[in-house]
Design a protein around this motif. Structure first.
Motif, short mmCIF file in Angstrom:
data_model
loop_
_atom_site.label_atom_id
_atom_site.label_comp_id
_atom_site.label_asym_id
_atom_site.label_seq_id
_atom_site.Cartn_x
_atom_site.Cartn_y
_atom_site.Cartn_z
N UNK A 163 -80.53 178.86 -50.22
CA UNK A 163 -80.39 180.27 -49.87
C UNK A 163 -80.60 181.17 -51.10
N UNK A 164 -80.04 180.76 -52.24
CA UNK A 164 -80.28 181.47 -53.51
C UNK A 164 -80.86 180.45 -54.50
N UNK A 165 -82.04 179.96 -54.17
CA UNK A 165 -82.65 178.86 -54.92
C UNK A 165 -82.91 179.23 -56.37
N UNK A 166 -82.79 178.24 -57.25
CA UNK A 166 -83.05 178.45 -58.67
C UNK A 166 -84.44 179.03 -58.90
N UNK A 167 -85.41 178.58 -58.10
CA UNK A 167 -86.78 179.09 -58.20
C UNK A 167 -86.81 180.61 -58.03
N UNK A 176 -90.53 175.72 -52.18
CA UNK A 176 -89.54 174.73 -52.61
C UNK A 176 -89.42 173.60 -51.59
N UNK A 177 -89.29 173.95 -50.32
CA UNK A 177 -89.12 172.92 -49.28
C UNK A 177 -90.38 172.09 -49.09
N UNK A 178 -91.54 172.72 -49.29
CA UNK A 178 -92.79 171.94 -49.22
C UNK A 178 -92.85 170.94 -50.36
#
Length: 462
Positions: free
Chosen positions: A380-384, A212-214
């Motif tokens: 922290x609790x990402x939708x992904x 996600x962060x990438x």
């Protein structure tokens, strides 16, 4: 409403006061709009609760007025403090009325869970819960104490709603409540469960962070490689049943994410955390919990409007240990709000990384309404990660659910898309746009509409 809002700072005439072992256990405001107390869920283990009855209540014989039981995360975060004063209770941290309070749709029951959280406390260190199931047992004891004595409460469906780690409490509690109702030990109507940005499958969340962060340019290939490497280690530790080691590796991964991203905010990946050093490699593993707590509180602190009222700063701990403790009257003098929260986290360190997907499946199979909602920019609790664990459900209707088209949602006359919604039978999912971990704070309008829909509140159209 004025009476409710001003009751925090006015002298309250109390109608009920009971004692157990020298500890006051129950009080009620003069107008009956608030009740609070302690339940001794086990010997020397005391759980605090606070019930607000809604001034917006709509009487509808065919659609009973609902009650929301709110469970905060952490573990060790206080629902009486965070959920109540920082997210959707009647007053904010400056004791000013909140226009988006969920009281507009339901009565609110806040509980400091597990024991040791917030105003809840244990008299001996060995009494902290070590598993989510133990926490559910204590909560069920509390609900039996509160509901079985009050026939009016028994007429309202109870919706167990939670955030973050609170989602793990919520699904284990819902199963415990379902069983207790069936065995006629508990007199209440279970309306459903709502899991907000909930830590249901830690493995799926830690695998979501790096990619996600990438994708949003917050880390580069090097950061992605490092984070994926630790996520793989966590996966193997979980497979091998090394749950304490997995919790330590979770802290290591947060460290790597912080360093690689120049301190991204874990509760909104569009922001910087702003207060935690990116050079954490020399820290002992147990300090990661302190760092996580600071991120948690600092994100919410950034949302506050500072007070012009003397003596009120908006600081949650000062508020709970000052005016609120004075108002409540029954919190023992030797209990400081939140002082045992680190012990709560430490005691649950073995359960912290365990998934609760099977419990969600069991609820669905038993016909319990399950709602999942997720903030778009939470990390922290990402939708992904949430979408990943939902795809692991064994629920027989899952493929039909996944094939359903999403419905866009708006707020009032504003035609900007605020969320998307998908539903089939007793599983429901909300994607909340422009919201991080704390949906009620980041998107109060759509959160309030969502609560009305989840609970079937008679006030849902108001």
């Amino acid at each position: 409403m004025e009476k409710l809002f001003h009751s925090v700072i006015l002298f309250v005439l109390f109608l009920g006061l009971l004692f157990h072992g020298g500890i006051a256990t129950y009080m009620k405001s003069q107008d009956g709009s608030e009740e609070w107390g302690y339940v001794q869920v086990r010997p020397k283990a005391h759980m605090f609760w606070w019930l607000y009855r809604s001034p917006y209540r709509v009487e509808n014989p065919s659609k009973p007025w609902p009650i929301i039981l709110w469970l905060q995360g952490g573990p060790g975060a206080s629902g009486v403090g965070v959920g109540n004063f920082e997210e959707f209770g009647p007053l904010d941290t400056l004791l000013k009325p909140r226009n988006s309070t969920w009281l507009k749709k339901a009565d609110l029951l806040f509980v400091d869970n597990p024991v040791g959280t917030g105003y809840s406390f244990v008299e001996e260190d060995g009494l902290f819960v070590k598993t989510d199931v133990q926490a559910a047992t204590d909560l069920t004891t509390l609900l039996i104490k509160i509901f079985n004595r009050d026939k009016k409460l028994q007429k309202s469906p109870l919706f167990i709603m939670a955030e973050s780690y609170g989602g793990k409490y919520a699904v284990t509690l819902a199963l415990s409540v379902f069983k207790a109702i069936k065995e006629k030990r508990l007199n209440l109507i279970l309306g459903g469960v709502a899991l907000g940005n909930s830590w249901i499958s830690p493995e799926d969340y830690v695998f979501s962070w790096g990619p996600l962060l990438k994708d949003v340019s917050r880390i580069d290939e090097n950061g992605l490689q490092k984070s994926n490497s630790i996520a793989l280690k966590i996966k193997q530790q979980l497979k091998d049943g090394k749950f304490n080691e997995a919790t330590t590796s979770w802290g290591e991964l947060e460290n790597v994410i912080s360093s690689s991203s120049n301190d991204v905010d874990f509760y909104n990946f569009l922001l910087d955390s702003g207060s935690v050093s990116a050079t954490l490699s020399a820290m002992e593993p147990e300090l990661f919990r302190e760092i996580s707590k600071k991120r948690y509180s600092n994100y919410l602190s950034s949302k506050r409007v500072r007070s012009s009222t003397p003596g009120l700063t908006g600081d949650l701990a000062e508020l709970l240990d000052g005016p609120i403790k004075k108002k409540l009257r029954i919190v023992p003098k030797n209990v400081t709000w939140g002082e045992q929260s680190n012990n709560v986290f430490a005691a649950l360190s073995t359960d912290f990384m365990k998934p609760r997907i099977n419990e969600v499946d069991e609820l669905l199979a038993n016909g319990v309404n399950v709602t999942v909602y997720s903030g778009q920019v939470d990390l922290i609790c990402a939708t992904k990660g949430t979408e990943a664990w939902i795809r692991k459900l064994k629920w027989k209707e899952l493929q039909t659910f996944l094939g359903k088209e999403r419905t866009p949602l708006y707020c009032g006359s504003d035609r900007e898309t605020k969320a998307f919604y998908r539903s089939y039978k007793n599983l429901h999912f909300y994607w909340i746009l422009k919201a991080g971990h704390f949906v009620p704070t980041d998107q109060p309008c759509v959160a309030l509409d969502m609560v009305g829909a989840i609970t079937g509140s008679p006030a849902a159209e108001k």
